[in-house]
Design a protein around this motif. Structure first.
Motif, PDB file in Angstrom:
ATOM      1  N   ARG A  95       0.876  -1.240  -0.016  1.00  0.00           N
ATOM      2  CA  ARG A  95      -0.189  -0.011   0.043  1.00  0.00           C
ATOM      3  C   ARG A  95       0.875   1.497   0.178  1.00  0.00           C
ATOM      4  NH1 ARG A  95      -2.383   2.846   4.318  1.00  0.00           N
ATOM      5  NH2 ARG A  95      -1.880   1.244   5.901  1.00  0.00           N
ATOM      6  N   LEU A  96       1.894   1.356   0.853  1.00  0.00           N
ATOM      7  CA  LEU A  96       2.867   2.565   0.841  1.00  0.00           C
ATOM      8  C   LEU A  96       3.707   2.472  -0.329  1.00  0.00           C
ATOM      9  CD1 LEU A  96       3.931   2.233   4.565  1.00  0.00           C
ATOM     10  CD2 LEU A  96       2.311   3.671   3.692  1.00  0.00           C
ATOM     11  N   LYS A  97       4.058   1.400  -1.002  1.00  0.00           N
ATOM     12  CA  LYS A  97       4.681   1.685  -2.376  1.00  0.00           C
ATOM     13  C   LYS A  97       4.036   2.100  -3.296  1.00  0.00           C
ATOM     14  CE  LYS A  97       8.178  -2.031  -1.947  1.00  0.00           C
ATOM     15  NZ  LYS A  97       8.565  -3.249  -2.475  1.00  0.00           N
ATOM     16  N   GLU A  98       2.612   1.690  -3.263  1.00  0.00           N
ATOM     17  CA  GLU A  98       1.644   2.275  -4.279  1.00  0.00           C
ATOM     18  C   GLU A  98       1.505   3.851  -3.906  1.00  0.00           C
ATOM     19  OE1 GLU A  98      -1.005   2.845  -7.344  1.00  0.00           O
ATOM     20  OE2 GLU A  98       0.420   1.634  -6.889  1.00  0.00           O
ATOM     21  N   PHE A  99       1.550   4.308  -2.775  1.00  0.00           N
ATOM     22  CA  PHE A  99       1.400   5.676  -2.419  1.00  0.00           C
ATOM     23  C   PHE A  99       2.638   6.508  -2.993  1.00  0.00           C
ATOM     24  CE2 PHE A  99      -1.893   4.921   1.169  1.00  0.00           C
ATOM     25  CZ  PHE A  99      -2.941   5.169   0.563  1.00  0.00           C
ATOM     26  N   ASP A 100       3.667   5.792  -2.875  1.00  0.00           N
ATOM     27  CA  ASP A 100       4.777   6.370  -3.058  1.00  0.00           C
ATOM     28  C   ASP A 100       5.133   6.617  -4.549  1.00  0.00           C
ATOM     29  OD1 ASP A 100       7.657   7.449  -2.448  1.00  0.00           O
ATOM     30  OD2 ASP A 100       8.198   5.827  -3.566  1.00  0.00           O
ATOM     31  N   ARG A 101       4.454   5.628  -5.423  1.00  0.00           N
ATOM     32  CA  ARG A 101       4.545   5.774  -6.929  1.00  0.00           C
ATOM     33  C   ARG A 101       3.683   6.882  -7.353  1.00  0.00           C
ATOM     34  NH1 ARG A 101       1.599   4.692 -11.008  1.00  0.00           N
ATOM     35  NH2 ARG A 101      -0.262   3.874  -9.874  1.00  0.00           N
ATOM     36  N   ARG A 102       2.316   6.897  -6.808  1.00  0.00           N
ATOM     37  CA  ARG A 102       1.427   7.987  -7.119  1.00  0.00           C
ATOM     38  C   ARG A 102       2.029   9.612  -6.771  1.00  0.00           C
ATOM     39  NH1 ARG A 102      -3.633   5.910  -4.222  1.00  0.00           N
ATOM     40  NH2 ARG A 102      -4.337   8.049  -4.703  1.00  0.00           N
ATOM     41  N   ASN A 103       2.794   9.488  -5.350  1.00  0.00           N
ATOM     42  CA  ASN A 103       3.289  10.607  -5.198  1.00  0.00           C
ATOM     43  C   ASN A 103       4.271  11.215  -6.046  1.00  0.00           C
ATOM     44  OD1 ASN A 103       3.863  12.743  -3.140  1.00  0.00           O
ATOM     45  ND2 ASN A 103       5.711  11.792  -2.880  1.00  0.00           N
ATOM     46  N   LYS A 104       5.147  10.313  -6.797  1.00  0.00           N
ATOM     47  CA  LYS A 104       6.131  10.752  -7.731  1.00  0.00           C
ATOM     48  C   LYS A 104       5.620  11.321  -8.823  1.00  0.00           C
ATOM     49  CE  LYS A 104       9.680   7.518  -6.121  1.00  0.00           C
ATOM     50  NZ  LYS A 104      10.587   6.361  -6.430  1.00  0.00           N
TER      51      LYS A 104
END
Length: 401
Positions: A95-104
């Motif tokens: 979940r956090l990796k997905e947030f990080d991907r979208r954040n970039k």
């Protein structure tokens, strides 16, 4: 160089020196201010009530404060250079990796506060609220606070809410049963006894005997209802003792069948009992007798005269499956799912107009589940029903509770 030119040159040098001194003093002041700000930052960083870490682009941790070490159980030497992904549960990591991907892609597209679960050094699972901010060079600063106690309190509150809803449902059920099922047999008692009282000198012995039998049946129905209500109430309060032990299922069945044989004989019903190798179980003897006695009594109730009831037991690798089957009237499909539902108490007359309270199956279900077992029914209208439940197999003496 004349005197005037020399004086002018001296004045220029003095001015330059003055400017230089000012710049040196200003530089020293700036250096001192920078040093003071750095000391203030370190003081705030190390004494923050939140756990703070600086995360490099490759996910490794390059800086942590004291609270981070306290919450995680790692020392600074242990945690610096470690990937933050090693401390997060697999579900939260994705979940956090997905947030990080979208954040970039778009930092406004994702929240900067997350709830997640993390592992301490020794494997203890804790819950936290995480806040993140982007730094230069793709670095991140992450801070989190431990909310495990809050989560536990929320869980306890939710469990209390569920229990309260159940208690209210139980209360409504009691009121419904007392208002309906208990009223019916007492109406019969009052009506029959009043009829007998007014006409006792007019009726012949056969008429009087019929009325007395009716009064007796109504009294028994009222007693059975009260008995079921009290037993079920005790089970809800946890006041019924639970003492499992190694038992011979054959011996228990024989004891139960002796007490209910007259009921079967009255309807000319045959009861067949067989177990493989005299099966043994690990159970509370009183609860087991209650479940067996009532399941067999129900089978008698819904089996026509001259019918048959079969009791079998089969051992699996983990437990014993006990079955009480009959060739009676069966149960309609729409009622099968309601049999063990506290909100749907069914009362059905037997083949000889026998009465029931509808609470019995709820009680037996709780007794079976007390043994970590399960109970279910298979039935077809006109062909009979098969009630099955599981119990633990016999345990070695050293493993008994």
């Amino acid at each position: 160089m004349n005197k005037n030119e020399l004086e002018n040159r001296i004045k220029e040098l003095e001015l330059e020196l003055s400017r230089t001194k000012s710049e040196v003093i200003s530089g020293k002041q700036n250096e001192q201010a920078l040093k003071e700000r750095e000391e203030f930052f370190i003081l705030m960083f190390e004494n923050s009530p939140a756990a703070i870490s600086v995360i490099e682009p490759d996910t490794t941790i390059s800086m942590v404060n004291n609270e981070y070490c306290r919450l995680s159980g790692y020392s600074k030497d242990e945690v610096i250079g470690m990937s933050w992904t090693k401390q997060v549960t697999p579900i939260d990591l994705e979940r956090l990796k997905e947030f990080d991907r979208r954040n970039k892609i778009d930092s406004d597209d994702v929240p900067h506060k997350y709830e997640f679960a993390f592992y301490k050094k020794k494997g203890e699972l804790r819950h936290a609220i995480l806040f993140t901010s982007n730094l230069s060079n793709n670095k991140k600063i992450a801070s989190f606070v431990d909310v495990t106690e809050r989560k536990q309190a929320e869980r306890a509150l939710k469990e209390s809410e569920i229990k309260l809803i159940k208690l209210n449902a139980d209360k409504d059920l009691f009121i419904s049963i007392l208002g309906h099922d208990l009223k019916s047999p007492f109406n019969n008692l009052l009506g029959l006894s009043e009829l007998l009282t007014k006409n006792i000198h007019k009726y012949d012995i056969n008429k009087i005997e019929k009325l007395v039998n009716g009064i007796n049946m109504s009294a028994r129905n009222s007693y059975n209802l009260l008995d079921d209500l009290l037993a079920w109430a005790r089970s809800q309060q946890g006041s019924i003792p639970f003492k499992p032990q190694n038992l011979s299922l054959t011996d228990v069945c024989n004891d139960v069948l002796k007490t209910i044989k007259p009921n079967a004989d009255a309807k000319k019903i045959t009861i067949n009992y067989s177990t493989a190798n005299h099966q043994n179980v690990f159970a509370d003897i009183d609860m087991l007798k209650t479940v067996l006695r009532n399941l067999v009594s129900n089978a008698i109730k819904f089996t026509n005269n001259g019918g048959a009831i079969n009791i079998t037991a089969e051992q699996t690798q983990s437990d014993v499956i006990i079955s009480v089957s009959d060739n009676g009237i069966g149960i309609p499909p729409e009622n099968l799912a309601k049999l063990f539902d506290i909100s749907e108490v069914l009362t059905t007359e037997g083949t000889a107009n026998e009465k029931g309270t509808g609470l019995g199956l709820l009680l037996y279900k709780e007794f079976v589940e007390k043994h970590q077992g399960k109970i279910w029914v298979e039935s077809e209208v006109g062909k009979g029903s098969d009630f099955k439940f599981t119990l633990p197999i016999m345990k070695n003496p050293s493993n008994q509770l």
